[in-house]
Structures are given as structure tokens and as C-alpha cells.
Design a protein around this motif. Structure first.
Motif, short mmCIF file in Angstrom:
data_model
loop_
_atom_site.label_atom_id
_atom_site.label_comp_id
_atom_site.label_asym_id
_atom_site.label_seq_id
_atom_site.Cartn_x
_atom_site.Cartn_y
_atom_site.Cartn_z
N ASP A 35 0.81 -1.22 0.00
CA ASP A 35 0.00 0.00 0.00
C ASP A 35 0.85 1.27 0.00
O ASP A 35 0.35 2.35 -0.37
N LYS A 77 1.12 -10.80 -9.15
CA LYS A 77 0.39 -10.20 -8.04
C LYS A 77 0.49 -8.68 -8.07
O LYS A 77 -0.47 -7.97 -7.76
N GLU A 80 -1.82 -7.30 -10.69
CA GLU A 80 -3.20 -7.40 -10.19
C GLU A 80 -3.49 -6.28 -9.18
O GLU A 80 -4.56 -5.67 -9.20
N LYS A 81 -2.51 -6.00 -8.30
CA LYS A 81 -2.70 -4.96 -7.28
C LYS A 81 -2.82 -3.59 -7.94
O LYS A 81 -3.67 -2.77 -7.55
N ASP A 83 -3.84 -2.99 -11.01
CA ASP A 83 -5.10 -2.97 -11.75
C ASP A 83 -6.28 -2.74 -10.80
O ASP A 83 -7.18 -1.93 -11.07
N ASP A 84 -6.26 -3.43 -9.66
CA ASP A 84 -7.34 -3.30 -8.68
C ASP A 84 -7.41 -1.88 -8.09
O ASP A 84 -8.49 -1.43 -7.69
N SER A 85 -6.28 -1.19 -8.05
CA SER A 85 -6.26 0.15 -7.47
C SER A 85 -7.05 1.15 -8.31
O SER A 85 -7.55 2.15 -7.78
N GLY A 86 -7.13 0.89 -9.61
CA GLY A 86 -7.82 1.81 -10.51
C GLY A 86 -7.10 3.14 -10.69
O GLY A 86 -7.67 4.09 -11.24
#
Length: 282
Positions: A35, A77, A80-81, A83-86
Motif C-alpha cells: 500500500d 500479483k 493485479e494490485k 489494476d485493482d487500485s484503478g
């Protein structure tokens, strides 16, 4: 989010962005994202039309080949992280050949003496490796703005010097340290801590807070003695160094001057994991 697997794909993406006069924000990483990295992209998103990430484990900044081999590689991973954050429009995942097409060597830089302090004193050539990869990434990505975390404060100052000395057309932004709820600074290395070590490591942040309370109340030698005493009593921990330095020059100081800004720096070996942290002193 686009995945740019080589320099040619990156150049095409950047070319299209430049044609449309879109501003580019960029935060390079070596992967193993957490994060703290995402906080960089949150800042970049506020100020740019497009946000680009990169994932590249840079071999020229490792003094120890074993450290390079052990560095966590979690590209799937990480993507993916992101991409998920936008928050990110594209991630650049270059090969060594994309960054070092001729030979795997660092350039030599003058960082105004910043490279000789703290981490530089123990890791000769490390910041030449950092400077080389950052200069090449800036050449390829062509960002208007670039974002780096203050956890690696010396690296941030080194990159500022690189940009200033080479007159590179990019603005450098320092982003505050992203901490977990108990204060531990976010780091890719935290995943290597056992649960017991992870819980014990909160003493690092607690110590820095005490240092900030002691600042201007007692002398620096007294502060250093107190910090050393704290870690003498911590099982499985070794204080590698603690110092207070001028934020501008990074030179260690033993006296406070009113017109200067200071920061406390600490490195602690917790088991086999080396943790770094720092704090601006109010």
C-alpha cells in the motif's frame, strides 16, 4: 490498465500520450508492491492525465549478488494490485536488455556528496546504480512528474540531485511514509518477518516518536545514548545505526541550528531482515 512488456510498447504508448498533450505521472518500483506504493499512485492521479508504473528489479544497485537473487519477484500479483487500485493507466515491465541494451554497468554520478552519507558509506556504488536506472527510465517514460516515497529519504534526495544536475525535464515529488496502523513503515521486506518479529518491529516507530519528543529538549549525544539503550534490550534486534542529519546535505549533526531542518534516520536488523525508517523532527 495496459501492460507494456518491452521498450517498443512503452514508446508507442508515450508517443500517443504526447501527441494528445497529456501529462504523465510516473512512479518506478522493483515490485513486491504494497500500500505504500499505491500511495504514490494516489498522489500521481491527482496531478496527471496519465499514470505509469514500472516493475524492474535493477541489478546494478545490488552490492551483494545474494540479495539480488533473494529479492521477491511477484510480478503477476503486482500487476493485479495495480489494476485493482484503478489508479494506473499502464505498467512497464522491461527486460534487462530494455534498460541496459549495451552492457550491465552503472554510470558514475556526482550527487553533491549525498552519495557518501549513510547508506552510501556502507554500499559503495549503490547510488550510481540507482541513478543509472532512474535516468534511463526517465528517458524512456518521459514523465512530467515522478513520485518517490520518503521512507527511502536518501534515495529521494539523490534523485532530486540527479534531475537538477542533469537538467532533466521532470518534477520530483516526495510522498510521506505510508505506515501500518501500528506505525511500522510499509516495506517489501516486511513480508520476510515472522509474526513475532513483525510485532516486535513496532519499537522502531515508537523510538522515532520518542526522538521527536526529545528533539531540542536534550542533546543529540544524549538522544543517541537513549536510542542505543532501547535496542540493547530488544531480543533478536541489532541497531545498525541511528543518526540525526541535516535534511539538505544529509550530513550527520551533533548540534541543532535554528535555521536548518533535521531528520532522524534508523536502520535495525530484525533477525535477517534489514529495516530502515526515518522521521522529520518538528
Amino acid at each position: 490498465m495496459k501492460i507494456l512488456n518491452n521498450r517498443a510498447e512503452l514508446e508507442q504508448f508515450v508517443s500517443e500520450a504526447k501527441k494528445q498533450n497529456k501529462s504523465i505521472g510516473f512512479a518506478p518500483t522493483m515490485g513486491a508492491l504494497h500500500d505504500g506504493h499505491i500511495s504514490l499512485y494516489k498522489e500521481a492521479r491527482k496531478e496527471n492525465d496519465l499514470v505509469i508504473s514500472s516493475i524492474f528489479v535493477n541489478p546494478t544497485q545490488f552490492n551483494n549478488p545474494e540479495d539480488l537473487e533473494k529479492y521477491p519477484r511477484t510480478v503477476e500479483k503486482d500487476i493485479e494490485k495495480l489494476d485493482d487500485s484503478g489508479l494506473v493507466d499502464a505498467v512497464y515491465v522491461p527486460s534487462v536488455e530494455d534498460i541496459y541494451p549495451d552492457n550491465l554497468e552503472s554510470k558514475h554520478y556526482n550527487f553533491n556528496g549525498l552519495e557518501n552519507e549513510m547508506e552510501g558509506a556502507a554500499r559503495p556504488g549503490h547510488f550510481d546504480g540507482v541513478g543509472t536506472v532512474i535516468e534511463r527510465l526517465f528517458e524512456q517514460v518521459q514523465p512530467d512528474n515522478a513520485y518517490f516515497g520518503e521512507k527511502d529519504f536518501q534515495q529521494l534526495r539523490i534523485i532530486e540531485a540527479l534531475v537538477d544536475n542533469l537538467k532533466l525535464p521532470v518534477k520530483i515529488h516526495g510522498v510521506k511514509i505510508h505506515r501500518q496502523d501500528d506505525g511500522l513503515a510499509m516495506s517489501s521486506r516486511n513480508m520476510r518477518l515472522s509474526e513475532e518479529e513483525r510485532n516486535a518491529s513496532t519499537i522502531i516507530y515508537q523510538t522515532l516518536k520518542k526522538v521527536n519528543d526529545w528533539f531540542r529538549v536534550i542533546t543529540i549525544p544524549e538522544i543517541k545514548n537513549r536510542v542505543e539503550e532501547i535496542f540493547e534490550n530488544q531480543k533478536g534486534m541489532e541497531l545498525e545505526y541511528f543518526l540525526i542529519a541535516d535534511e539538505e546535505t544529509l550530513k550527520e549533526t551533533d548540534f541543532f541550528y535554528k535555521d536548518k531542518n533535521y531528520r532522524a534516520f534508523i536502520v535495525v536488523n530484525v533477525g535477517k531482515v534489514r529495516l530502515i525508517d526515518n522521521m522529520h523532527l518538528d
